[in-house]
Design a protein around this motif. Structure first.
Motif, PDB file in Angstrom:
ATOM      1  N   PRO A   1      -5.604  16.098   4.062  1.00  0.00           N
ATOM      2  CA  PRO A   1      -4.681  15.060   3.581  1.00  0.00           C
ATOM      3  C   PRO A   1      -5.360  13.689   3.498  1.00  0.00           C
ATOM      4  N   PHE A   2      -4.923  12.899   2.548  1.00  0.00           N
ATOM      5  CA  PHE A   2      -5.330  11.502   2.435  1.00  0.00           C
ATOM      6  C   PHE A   2      -4.070  10.661   2.256  1.00  0.00           C
ATOM      7  N   HIS A   3      -4.089   9.464   2.793  1.00  0.00           N
ATOM      8  CA  HIS A   3      -2.957   8.555   2.657  1.00  0.00           C
ATOM      9  C   HIS A   3      -3.488   7.240   2.108  1.00  0.00           C
ATOM     10  N   LEU A   4      -3.734   7.237   0.797  1.00  0.00           N
ATOM     11  CA  LEU A   4      -4.361   6.087   0.156  1.00  0.00           C
ATOM     12  C   LEU A   4      -3.328   5.250  -0.585  1.00  0.00           C
ATOM     13  N   ASP A   5      -3.663   3.995  -0.786  1.00  0.00           N
ATOM     14  CA  ASP A   5      -2.842   3.104  -1.598  1.00  0.00           C
ATOM     15  C   ASP A   5      -2.859   3.632  -3.024  1.00  0.00           C
ATOM     16  N   PRO A   6      -1.705   3.969  -3.616  1.00  0.00           N
ATOM     17  CA  PRO A   6      -1.714   4.521  -4.973  1.00  0.00           C
ATOM     18  C   PRO A   6      -2.280   3.565  -6.013  1.00  0.00           C
ATOM     19  N   VAL A   7      -2.258   2.255  -5.730  1.00  0.00           N
ATOM     20  CA  VAL A   7      -2.830   1.290  -6.652  1.00  0.00           C
ATOM     21  C   VAL A   7      -4.360   1.326  -6.593  1.00  0.00           C
ATOM     22  N   PHE A   8      -4.897   1.694  -5.436  1.00  0.00           N
ATOM     23  CA  PHE A   8      -6.348   1.709  -5.253  1.00  0.00           C
ATOM     24  C   PHE A   8      -6.728   2.963  -4.467  1.00  0.00           C
TER      25      PHE A   8
ATOM     26  N   MET B   1      -1.355  12.491  -7.365  1.00  0.00           N
ATOM     27  CA  MET B   1      -0.122  11.706  -7.309  1.00  0.00           C
ATOM     28  C   MET B   1       0.919  12.323  -8.233  1.00  0.00           C
ATOM     29  N   THR B   2       2.192  12.098  -7.914  1.00  0.00           N
ATOM     30  CA  THR B   2       3.246  12.492  -8.834  1.00  0.00           C
ATOM     31  C   THR B   2       3.322  11.467  -9.961  1.00  0.00           C
TER      32      THR B   2
END
Length: 288
Positions: A7-14, A227-228
């Motif tokens: 799993p990764f929990h990254l900022d969807p903008v970056f 991402m969705t």
């Protein structure tokens, strides 16, 4: 044994993560695993082996590995000479761009790796300094987080991908290996979302323009970007909202509507999730 999904929990903008010169031991490595993000691993010191998509590669200083999204892999550091490596992870939309007509794609080296099932590059010693310079520059930008650091990291990443595409092993690969990131309809959809995240439409409209079913569009999009569709569009709309908050005196409700958010509650929830602040607090803090 089935591979696990990391799993990764990254900022969807970056969508970017960097582990610079991490020391790898056998007891802190993941078992056979995969993830949606594209991965690049550069070996600074040590020895070991790398299992990638049914093949085992030896690794040593100067070796570089390209791991496209959803490719099963596992590292095996040497017990006597632990690996010191830099690993970076990113979602393809971070580097996706319109073609400029010279047949180059930022993900060309990954397309070669996937198409030929050859995931190891061994750059010439004369190339090591340039690669290490770009990796260090990204790490320094990430550590300092000065104004524009995300733009700087993206530029360094694009330069690194270009330098890798010019390596003889990649540059000489058949042109068919450089077909771009995902099918053409995904690339067009990403361009539509980036250019107009408000007017690009929802899943049904995007799928209709691509002439595929909404369920197929959603599945392929999630597999390639991590991402969705909704999360991706919301992230792009929030970037526009941040710009409007700082560049105009429009009231927050008008900005929310202009950015495609139908309700203030949803806008506030998404904005706080992205920035940790309410829209008003963000505007006040950035303009102070």
């Amino acid at each position: 044994m089935q591979p696990v999904r990391k799993p990764f929990h990254l900022d969807p903008v970056f969508p970017f993560e960097l582990v610079y010169k991490g020391v790898r031991y056998s007891d802190n490595e993941w078992p056979d695993h995969l993830h949606d993000l594209y991965e690049l691993v550069y070996i600074h010191e040590g020895t070991g082996s790398f299992f990638i998509d049914h093949t085992i590669y030896e690794k040593g200083p100067g070796d570089l590995f390209l791991i496209p999204g959803n490719t099963v892999h596992r590292a095996f550091p040497s017990a006597d000479e632990p690996i010191v490596s830099t690993a970076l992870f990113f979602s393809p939309p971070l580097v996706e761009a319109d073609s400029l007509g010279d047949r180059y794609e930022p993900l060309q080296c990954y397309n070669m790796a996937r198409g030929q099932k050859r995931y190891k590059l061994t750059p010439a010693e004369t190339d090591h300094a340039g690669i290490e310079l770009l990796l260090r520059a990204m790490a320094e930008e990430m550590a300092r987080q000065e104004t524009g650091y995300r733009h700087a990291i993206r530029l360094h990443l694009l330069r690194l991908l270009l330098e890798l595409a010019r390596l003889p092993a990649v540059h000489a690969a058949p042109a068919a290996a450089s077909v771009g990131f995902g099918p053409a309809w995904i690339r067009q959809a990403l361009r539509d979302m980036n250019r107009d995240p408000v007017g690009c439409g929802g899943l049904a409209e995007l799928a209709g323009r691509a002439d595929v079913s909404p369920s197929h569009f959603a599945r392929v999009f999630k597999g390639l970007t991590g991402m969705t569709v909704t999360d991706y569009v919301n992230a792009k709309r929030l970037v526009r909202a941040k710009d409007l908050l700082l560049s105009t005196d429009d009231n927050i409700e008008d900005i929310a509507a202009a950015c495609g958010f139908l309700g203030m509650r949803h806008f506030y929830e998404q904005f706080r999730k992205l920035t940790g602040l309410t829209p008003k607090a963000y505007r006040d803090q950035m303009k102070a």
